[in-house]
Each structure stands twice: as structure tokens, then as C-alpha cells.
Write a protein that holds these residues in place. Structure first.
Motif, PDB file in Angstrom:
ATOM      1  N   PHE A  58       0.799  -1.239   0.000  1.00  0.00           N
ATOM      2  CA  PHE A  58       0.000   0.000   0.000  1.00  0.00           C
ATOM      3  C   PHE A  58       0.828   1.283   0.000  1.00  0.00           C
ATOM      4  N   THR A  59       2.123   1.182   0.247  1.00  0.00           N
ATOM      5  CA  THR A  59       2.974   2.375   0.097  1.00  0.00           C
ATOM      6  C   THR A  59       4.408   1.935  -0.185  1.00  0.00           C
ATOM      7  N   ASN A  60       5.053   2.623  -1.107  1.00  0.00           N
ATOM      8  CA  ASN A  60       6.475   2.318  -1.334  1.00  0.00           C
ATOM      9  C   ASN A  60       7.354   3.477  -0.872  1.00  0.00           C
ATOM     10  N   TYR A  61       6.768   4.410  -0.104  1.00  0.00           N
ATOM     11  CA  TYR A  61       7.605   5.410   0.573  1.00  0.00           C
ATOM     12  C   TYR A  61       8.301   4.717   1.731  1.00  0.00           C
ATOM     13  N   CYS A  62       9.570   5.024   1.955  1.00  0.00           N
ATOM     14  CA  CYS A  62      10.259   4.423   3.086  1.00  0.00           C
ATOM     15  C   CYS A  62      11.320   5.373   3.602  1.00  0.00           C
ATOM     16  N   TYR A  68      20.049  -3.460   0.726  1.00  0.00           N
ATOM     17  CA  TYR A  68      19.580  -4.476  -0.223  1.00  0.00           C
ATOM     18  C   TYR A  68      18.275  -4.111  -0.918  1.00  0.00           C
ATOM     19  N   CYS A  69      17.571  -3.113  -0.407  1.00  0.00           N
ATOM     20  CA  CYS A  69      16.166  -2.956  -0.805  1.00  0.00           C
ATOM     21  C   CYS A  69      15.956  -1.916  -1.893  1.00  0.00           C
ATOM     22  N   GLY A  70      15.209  -2.280  -2.908  1.00  0.00           N
ATOM     23  CA  GLY A  70      14.966  -1.410  -4.059  1.00  0.00           C
ATOM     24  C   GLY A  70      14.174  -0.149  -3.733  1.00  0.00           C
ATOM     25  N   ILE A  71      13.376  -0.162  -2.656  1.00  0.00           N
ATOM     26  CA  ILE A  71      12.581   1.042  -2.352  1.00  0.00           C
ATOM     27  C   ILE A  71      13.211   1.868  -1.216  1.00  0.00           C
ATOM     28  N   ARG A  72      14.493   1.642  -0.978  1.00  0.00           N
ATOM     29  CA  ARG A  72      15.224   2.440   0.022  1.00  0.00           C
ATOM     30  C   ARG A  72      15.114   3.919  -0.323  1.00  0.00           C
ATOM     31  N   LYS A  73      15.198   4.762   0.709  1.00  0.00           N
ATOM     32  CA  LYS A  73      14.898   6.186   0.486  1.00  0.00           C
ATOM     33  C   LYS A  73      15.869   6.851  -0.479  1.00  0.00           C
ATOM     34  N   SER A  74      17.124   6.358  -0.544  1.00  0.00           N
ATOM     35  CA  SER A  74      18.086   6.982  -1.458  1.00  0.00           C
ATOM     36  C   SER A  74      17.829   6.660  -2.924  1.00  0.00           C
ATOM     37  N   ASN A  75      16.960   5.715  -3.190  1.00  0.00           N
ATOM     38  CA  ASN A  75      16.702   5.392  -4.592  1.00  0.00           C
ATOM     39  C   ASN A  75      15.746   6.420  -5.191  1.00  0.00           C
ATOM     40  N   SER A  76      16.336   7.441  -5.802  1.00  0.00           N
ATOM     41  CA  SER A  76      15.510   8.544  -6.309  1.00  0.00           C
ATOM     42  C   SER A  76      14.792   8.177  -7.608  1.00  0.00           C
ATOM     43  N   LYS A  77      15.133   7.036  -8.182  1.00  0.00           N
ATOM     44  CA  LYS A  77      14.485   6.627  -9.439  1.00  0.00           C
ATOM     45  C   LYS A  77      13.111   5.999  -9.212  1.00  0.00           C
ATOM     46  N   GLY A 107       4.151  -2.360   3.524  1.00  0.00           N
ATOM     47  CA  GLY A 107       4.631  -1.098   2.992  1.00  0.00           C
ATOM     48  C   GLY A 107       5.992  -0.745   3.551  1.00  0.00           C
ATOM     49  N   GLY A 108       6.590   0.264   2.981  1.00  0.00           N
ATOM     50  CA  GLY A 108       7.813   0.822   3.547  1.00  0.00           C
ATOM     51  C   GLY A 108       7.490   1.494   4.874  1.00  0.00           C
ATOM     52  N   GLU A 109       8.504   1.954   5.583  1.00  0.00           N
ATOM     53  CA  GLU A 109       8.259   2.685   6.834  1.00  0.00           C
ATOM     54  C   GLU A 109       7.903   4.118   6.452  1.00  0.00           C
ATOM     55  N   ASP A 110       6.605   4.371   6.415  1.00  0.00           N
ATOM     56  CA  ASP A 110       6.062   5.600   5.844  1.00  0.00           C
ATOM     57  C   ASP A 110       5.250   6.325   6.916  1.00  0.00           C
ATOM     58  N   SER A 111       5.817   7.436   7.426  1.00  0.00           N
ATOM     59  CA  SER A 111       5.143   8.112   8.551  1.00  0.00           C
ATOM     60  C   SER A 111       3.868   8.836   8.125  1.00  0.00           C
ATOM     61  N   TYR A 112       3.654   8.978   6.811  1.00  0.00           N
ATOM     62  CA  TYR A 112       2.354   9.514   6.360  1.00  0.00           C
ATOM     63  C   TYR A 112       1.217   8.681   6.949  1.00  0.00           C
ATOM     64  N   PHE A 113       1.442   7.363   6.986  1.00  0.00           N
ATOM     65  CA  PHE A 113       0.428   6.486   7.576  1.00  0.00           C
ATOM     66  C   PHE A 113       0.601   6.494   9.100  1.00  0.00           C
TER      67      PHE A 113
END
Ligand code: 5AD
Ligand code: FES
Length: 347
Positions: A58-62, A68-77, A107-113
């Protein structure tokens, strides 16, 4: 070696040197011997039934930056997305009509939620589908948050420990993440009353056989209701882009060992396993697994939740995945069942 497997089968535990000898000395023949036993144990507790969980990403913000993880916050792509509560409820309804009775909100660790938003979502799902179980897989949060989710009706929580060795944990994560904190969350979740899932990647960078043994011993200590393991698969936009992927063969062997170590555990045959081999998920079941987690996320977001490269099922509608999985399980003599699929030790 076979004697060590017999011993594990009988005692449900081994010394660390014994686990090490088994993992190091494994052969295809030994693996087959292990899988005969692990299937037998699975059969005793769960028969031919395979439990299905509908995965809703439900969210890929993290906010984290795991190497190792593709949705890490540094992945700006990454194109970031969040599903709304309505989107999530639609996924659940689709899933319910397809026979799913467990929804995994991942989901990622997304404080929006915020706790408040998540409590609202959990309450709404429970209102519409009171016969369903809700599993959360949203990382580390405070005791208060976990308690609020539990009181709202979420009954299960997946939080892989990733590796039970503190030094190895440091090599996979930035310094702000620690194994101690991960373990504290797992014990806290358990104490609150969640059915808890731990787990790790097989073949993650720098992993040693000793580390795998430590993972097994940690599982014995935590006594989780679920254990999620899958091969590490590199993602091209991460620091581990050039690292080797984990092997099918070792992942299957670890699944077999875990079934003997924790006979009643819920053990998914994971998407990552299906990604490294076209028949990986079938083989995971034949090694002792008893859970599959087809994707219920809307097709429009599927290819944005890329934890690793070449993830399967990203173009398939929920119904396609559901029936594909049914056919796959039937092809090896198993059946997916319409059930919450609680851990047998709780029934
Ligand atoms: N390869 C395999 N598994 C991965 N995960 C995250 N990144 C990867 C990867 N590159 C797993 C982690 C996490 C779970 C949601 O997905 O173990 O806990
Ligand atoms: Fe998703 Fe086969 S399980 S398409």
C-alpha cells in the motif's frame, strides 16, 4: 548426516555445530531425505492445504535505507505511491471475492500512515470482512503504535529479523538500524498478542553458514508463528547491485530445516523464490512450505514495489495470480483453501 536430520525431526532442535555440519555437508540426496521428512511433518499438521494471503503493497515510501532494498529512500528513481483507504478497501473486496481470508498490508516505513490513519484502515477492513485476518508488515514502530493496531483488530505482524547476527545486520543496514531494536520489536509484538512472523534472506551479502545457524537458533528462541524466508536478489539501483543472488537450493534446504525445527510454523513459499526459478514456489511447498502470498495490489502500482530486480507477477491482475497459484499448487498435489489459515498451535 541423515542421523542429524532424524535427530532434528525427533527433538525439534540441534546444537549449532550440528546445524552447521548439516548446512555445510548438504548434498542433493541429503536434501531429498530432509524434504521427505519436512513434507511428512507439514502433512501431519496441515495436510495438503495451502493457505493463501492476499498481499496489498500500500505504500512504497520508506524512511529507511537498507542496502539491499529497491525502495530504500536513497533510490531517487523509484516512482513513489500511496494507496488511499478506498483503494485498499477495493483490494480487500476483490480479494474477498477470490476467496482470500487474510490480507497482508505491507509497505515501507512511511510516517504519512500515522497510527490514526492505520487504525482507521484496520477498523474499516474489519467492519467489511469480520471473518478475515489482517496482517501488518510495516516495519518498526513504537509499543503504543503496535498496541493501537492490535486493539483495532490486526492480529498478525510480519517483521523479518533479516539476520540474527549483529555484525552482519550492520553490513546490511545503515547505522541507525540495529538488530537489538529489531528483536525488541519482535518480542514486543509477541507480548502484545500478535501472531508474529520473523525471517531472513538466504544468500544476502556477507552471510556465512554461521549466520544461517544463528538465524535458526533465533527462530527457536523467538518461537514465531510464521517464518518468511527467500533468496536475496540484487536490485540494480542499490549498493548491492553487483552482489550475487541467493541460491534456490540453499533456500529450499533452509525451508526444510525450519519445518523440522518448528513443525507448526506457517511457512510461505515466497515470491522471491518464484523469481529466481520458474518453479521456485512449487519447490518451496515440496520442501515443507504451506503458505503462498499472491499479490492483490492494483496492477497500476505493482511495478513500483520493486524490492529486487525481475520480481514476478507484476503485470498480472489479482484474479490471474489467484488462479495461477491454484493451478500451480494442484500441479504438485496440493490445494489452496479459503480459510484464515491460523497457526495450528493457536486453534
Ligand atoms: N532480495 C530479496 N528479498 C528482499 N527483501 C528486501 N529486499 C530484498 C532483496 N533485494 C525482503 C526483506 C524484507 C522483505 C519485505 O523483503 O527480507 O523484510
Ligand atoms: Fe502471480 Fe502466477 S502467481 S501470475
Amino acid at each position: 548426516m541423515k542421523e542429524l536430520i532424524d535427530k532434528l525431526y525427533l527433538n525439534k532442535e540441534l546444537k549449532s555445530e550440528e546445524f552447521k555440519a548439516l548446512i555445510q555437508g548438504r548434498t542433493p540426496e541429503l536434501a531429498e531425505y530432509l524434504f521427505e521428512k519436512s513434507r511428512q511433518v507439514r502433512m501431519t499438521h496441515y495436510g495438503n492445504d495451502i493457505y493463501m494471503r492476499g498481499l496489498i503493497e500500500f505504500t512504497n515510501y520508506c524512511k529507511n535505507d537498507c542496502y539491499y532494498c529497491g525502495i530504500r529512500k536513497s533510490n531517487s528513481k523509484v516512482q513513489r505511491y500511496r494507496l488511499s483507504e478506498d483503494d485498499i478497501l477495493i483490494c480487500c473486496q476483490t480479494g474477498y471475492d477470490l476467496g482470500f481470508r487474510t490480507f497482508v498490508l505491507q509497505g515501507g516505513e512511511d510516517s504519512y500512515f500515522s497510527d490514526e490513519k492505520l487504525v482507521h484502515i484496520i477498523t474499516s477492513i474489519k467492519k467489511q470482512h469480520s471473518d478475515c485476518a489482517i496482517t501488518l508488515s510495516i516495519g518498526e514502530r513504537s509499543h503504543e503504535s503496535y498496541l493501537a493496531f492490535f486493539n483495532a483488530g490486526a492480529e498478525r505482524y510480519l517483521l523479518r529479523h533479516e539476520t540474527a547476527n549483529a555484525q552482519h545486520y550492520k553490513m546490511l543496514h545503515p547505522p541507525n538500524l540495529t538488530l537489538a531494536s529489531r528483536k525488541a520489536c519482535l518480542f514486543d509484538l509477541k507480548q502484545i498478542g500478535f501472531q508474529v512472523g520473523a525471517g531472513f534472506m538466504v544468500g544476502s551479502p556477507f552471510q556465512t553458514v554461521d549466520n544461517l545457524v544463528e538465524d535458526l537458533l533465533f527462530i527457536k528462541e523467538l518461537q514465531p508463528h510464521m517464518v518468511g524466508i527467500g533468496p536475496f536478489i540484487p536490485h540494480h539501483q542499490t549498493p548491492f547491485a553487483k552482489e550475487a543472488k541467493g541460491s534456490l537450493e540453499l533456500t529450499l534446504f533452509m525451508l526444510g530445516l525450519i519445518r523440522l525445527l518448528s513443525p507448526e510454523v506457517l511457512l510461505p513459499s515466497t515470491t522471491a523464490l518464484g523469481t529466481i526459478d520458474p518453479l521456485g514456489r512449487e519447490l518451496g511447498i515440496l520442501a515443507g512450505g504451506n503458505v503462498v502470498m499472491p499479490n492483490l495490489s492494483p496492477v497500476s502500482v505493482r511495478n513500483k514495489y520493486m524490492l529486487y530486480d525481475n520480481k514476478i507477477c507484476t503485470g498480472d491482475e489479482a484474479a490471474e495470480c489467484r488462479f495461477c497459484m491454484q493451478k500451480r499448487m494442484e500441479s504438485i498435489g496440493y490445494q489452496v483453501v479459503v480459510s484464515r489459515g491460523d497457526c495450528i498451535s493457536l486453534q
